[in-house]
Design a protein around this motif. Structure first.
Motif, PDB file in Angstrom:
ATOM      1  N   GLY A  51       0.794  -1.223   0.000  1.00 47.15           N
ATOM      2  CA  GLY A  51       0.000   0.000   0.000  1.00 47.15           C
ATOM      3  C   GLY A  51       0.825   1.271   0.000  1.00 47.15           C
ATOM      4  O   GLY A  51       0.272   2.356  -0.132  1.00 47.15           O
ATOM      5  N   ALA A  94       0.658   3.950  -2.859  1.00 50.07           N
ATOM      6  CA  ALA A  94      -0.515   4.817  -2.985  1.00 50.07           C
ATOM      7  C   ALA A  94      -0.202   6.252  -2.608  1.00 50.07           C
ATOM      8  O   ALA A  94      -0.934   7.165  -2.965  1.00 50.07           O
ATOM      9  CB  ALA A  94      -1.638   4.291  -2.090  1.00 50.07           C
ATOM     10  N   MET A  98      -7.468   7.389   3.023  1.00 48.42           N
ATOM     11  CA  MET A  98      -7.626   7.058   1.618  1.00 48.42           C
ATOM     12  C   MET A  98      -6.280   6.670   1.007  1.00 48.42           C
ATOM     13  O   MET A  98      -6.181   5.691   0.261  1.00 48.42           O
ATOM     14  CB  MET A  98      -8.214   8.251   0.866  1.00 48.42           C
ATOM     15  CG  MET A  98      -8.503   7.966  -0.607  1.00 48.42           C
ATOM     16  SD  MET A  98      -9.332   9.356  -1.431  1.00 48.42           S
ATOM     17  CE  MET A  98     -10.894   9.378  -0.545  1.00 48.42           C
ATOM     18  N   GLY A 106      -5.162   3.212   2.035  1.00 48.96           N
ATOM     19  CA  GLY A 106      -6.025   2.100   1.658  1.00 48.96           C
ATOM     20  C   GLY A 106      -6.958   1.649   2.753  1.00 48.96           C
ATOM     21  O   GLY A 106      -7.382   0.492   2.779  1.00 48.96           O
ATOM     22  N   LEU A 107      -7.322   2.566   3.651  1.00 50.11           N
ATOM     23  CA  LEU A 107      -8.220   2.228   4.755  1.00 50.11           C
ATOM     24  C   LEU A 107      -9.652   2.701   4.512  1.00 50.11           C
ATOM     25  O   LEU A 107     -10.492   2.624   5.408  1.00 50.11           O
ATOM     26  CB  LEU A 107      -7.707   2.853   6.059  1.00 50.11           C
ATOM     27  CG  LEU A 107      -6.380   2.309   6.594  1.00 50.11           C
ATOM     28  CD1 LEU A 107      -5.938   3.089   7.821  1.00 50.11           C
ATOM     29  CD2 LEU A 107      -6.494   0.830   6.925  1.00 50.11           C
ATOM     30  N   SER A 144     -12.361   5.752   2.481  1.00 46.75           N
ATOM     31  CA  SER A 144     -12.431   7.172   2.131  1.00 46.75           C
ATOM     32  C   SER A 144     -12.464   8.092   3.346  1.00 46.75           C
ATOM     33  O   SER A 144     -12.314   9.306   3.219  1.00 46.75           O
ATOM     34  CB  SER A 144     -13.677   7.436   1.274  1.00 46.75           C
ATOM     35  OG  SER A 144     -14.851   7.080   1.988  1.00 46.75           O
ATOM     36  N   LYS A 178      -0.795  -0.996   7.185  1.00 46.51           N
ATOM     37  CA  LYS A 178      -1.057  -0.073   6.072  1.00 46.51           C
ATOM     38  C   LYS A 178      -0.632   1.346   6.439  1.00 46.51           C
ATOM     39  O   LYS A 178      -0.077   2.078   5.614  1.00 46.51           O
ATOM     40  CB  LYS A 178      -2.534  -0.117   5.698  1.00 46.51           C
ATOM     41  CG  LYS A 178      -2.965  -1.429   5.047  1.00 46.51           C
ATOM     42  CD  LYS A 178      -4.448  -1.419   4.711  1.00 46.51           C
ATOM     43  CE  LYS A 178      -4.869  -2.732   4.060  1.00 46.51           C
ATOM     44  NZ  LYS A 178      -6.324  -2.751   3.730  1.00 46.51           N
ATOM     45  N   ALA A 230       2.321   3.606   4.711  1.00 45.52           N
ATOM     46  CA  ALA A 230       2.082   4.972   4.258  1.00 45.52           C
ATOM     47  C   ALA A 230       3.149   5.917   4.819  1.00 45.52           C
ATOM     48  O   ALA A 230       3.704   6.754   4.097  1.00 45.52           O
ATOM     49  CB  ALA A 230       0.689   5.431   4.690  1.00 45.52           C
TER      50      ALA A 230
END
Length: 310
Positions: A29, A32, A156, A159-160, A162, A235, A239
């Motif tokens: 992730g 992203a 967001m 990946g958790l 919106s 995640k 990030a």
């Protein structure tokens, strides 16, 4: 035979290449966030950085943590707490805290966790007071802090989903706290070699130790919360690692962050450290890239930090 100093330097230089296999999961992730950090964050507006600048950098981060925990537990900002904590620094104009509409503090159902949260809120307020007093007239006022849009943007990107409300329940609170505590530990570790005063260095080491206690407690509780919470922490860690790497040129080949979970060997990953069991160290640029969500002010500090380092 190499002396101890040389050996330590060599170990530090090689430790990124010797990271254990458990770290690979943190890359999930992370891509992203590539678009959130397009260029390196400047360490400061000035080429001359002194101890007060470094302590003010820390004070900005302490404002953020103190507001988060006090709002989570008491439902008010630190300047409105029963024992108010000043947010004007040496006499400046303080920013505001952005919260979700109809904000409400965390409804704790676990007494032990509530007790922990109350203690942490107290200690983070004490950090603000201590640094403000130490800096005196040089202390910066609290900048604008966003505890609403910030979490939605990072959720967001990680990946958790919106949106993410860290005050909605106990698990969300743990994950919200997880974001701050590990960053605080790595920030103080990175700042320590920059301090010239031994008195300030000792104080910073003491604050780092408390932040590490906080981080360890949060990570332990996330581990105990089960696989869903652990997966979310991984995640988030990915990030943070992606944003941290984007602030370094060239970017490191391995992440500088570990989420909570379990290694193939069966050992837990509660401690966030490298393969030498040394906690990670982040530069001011790396810390800014995380709390800004990229190379420009944003996320938790929409108008940027106050002070020289921003």
């Amino acid at each position: 035979m190499e002396n101890t100093e040389t050996l330590i330097k060599e170990l530090a230089a090689r430790r990124e290449e010797r990271l254990s296999s458990r770290r690979s999961a943190m890359m999930l992730g992370g891509a992203a966030l590539a678009g959130l950090a397009l260029s390196r964050v400047a360490n400061a507006q000035s080429t001359t950085i002194g101890d007060p600048d470094i302590l003010n950098f820390a004070l900005n981060l302490e404002y953020l943590e103190a507001q988060f925990y006090t709002l989570a537990t008491a439902g008010v900002t630190i300047d409105k707490y029963s024992t108010p904590v000043s947010v004007t620094g040496g006499g400046g104009t303080a920013g505001s805290v952005t919260l979700k509409p109809n904000f409400a503090p965390v409804q704790f159902s676990t007494t032990v966790l509530q007790d922990y949260a109350n203690e942490t809120a107290m200690e983070e307020r004490n950090h603000v007071s201590f640094l403000s007093t130490a800096l005196g007239a040089s202390a910066v006022a609290m900048p604008n802090i966003d505890l609403y849009n910030s979490f939605n943007a990072l959720a967001m990107a990680a990946g958790l989903g919106s949106s993410f409300d860290p005050f909605a329940n106990e698990t969300n609170f743990l994950l919200g706290a997880f974001i701050f505590e590990d960053v605080g530990v790595t920030a103080y570790n990175g700042a320590a070699p920059l301090l010239s005063s031994k008195t300030y260095l000792q104080a910073a080491a003491g604050i780092l130790a408390v932040e590490a206690y906080h981080a360890g407690s949060i990570r332990t509780r996330i581990y105990a919360a089960g696989t869903a919470a652990q997966s979310a922490s991984q995640k988030i860690a990915a990030a943070r690692a992606s944003l941290s790497a984007a602030a370094v040129t060239p970017a490191p080949s391995m992440p500088d962050d570990i989420g909570v979970g379990m290694e193939a060997s069966g050992a837990a990953t509660i401690v966030d450290a490298d393969s030498n069991a040394i906690t990670f160290s982040r530069s001011t640029a790396q810390v800014l890239s995380i709390v800004y969500g990229g190379s420009k002010p944003g996320v938790f500090f929409p108008g940027g930090l106050n002070g020289t380092i921003k």
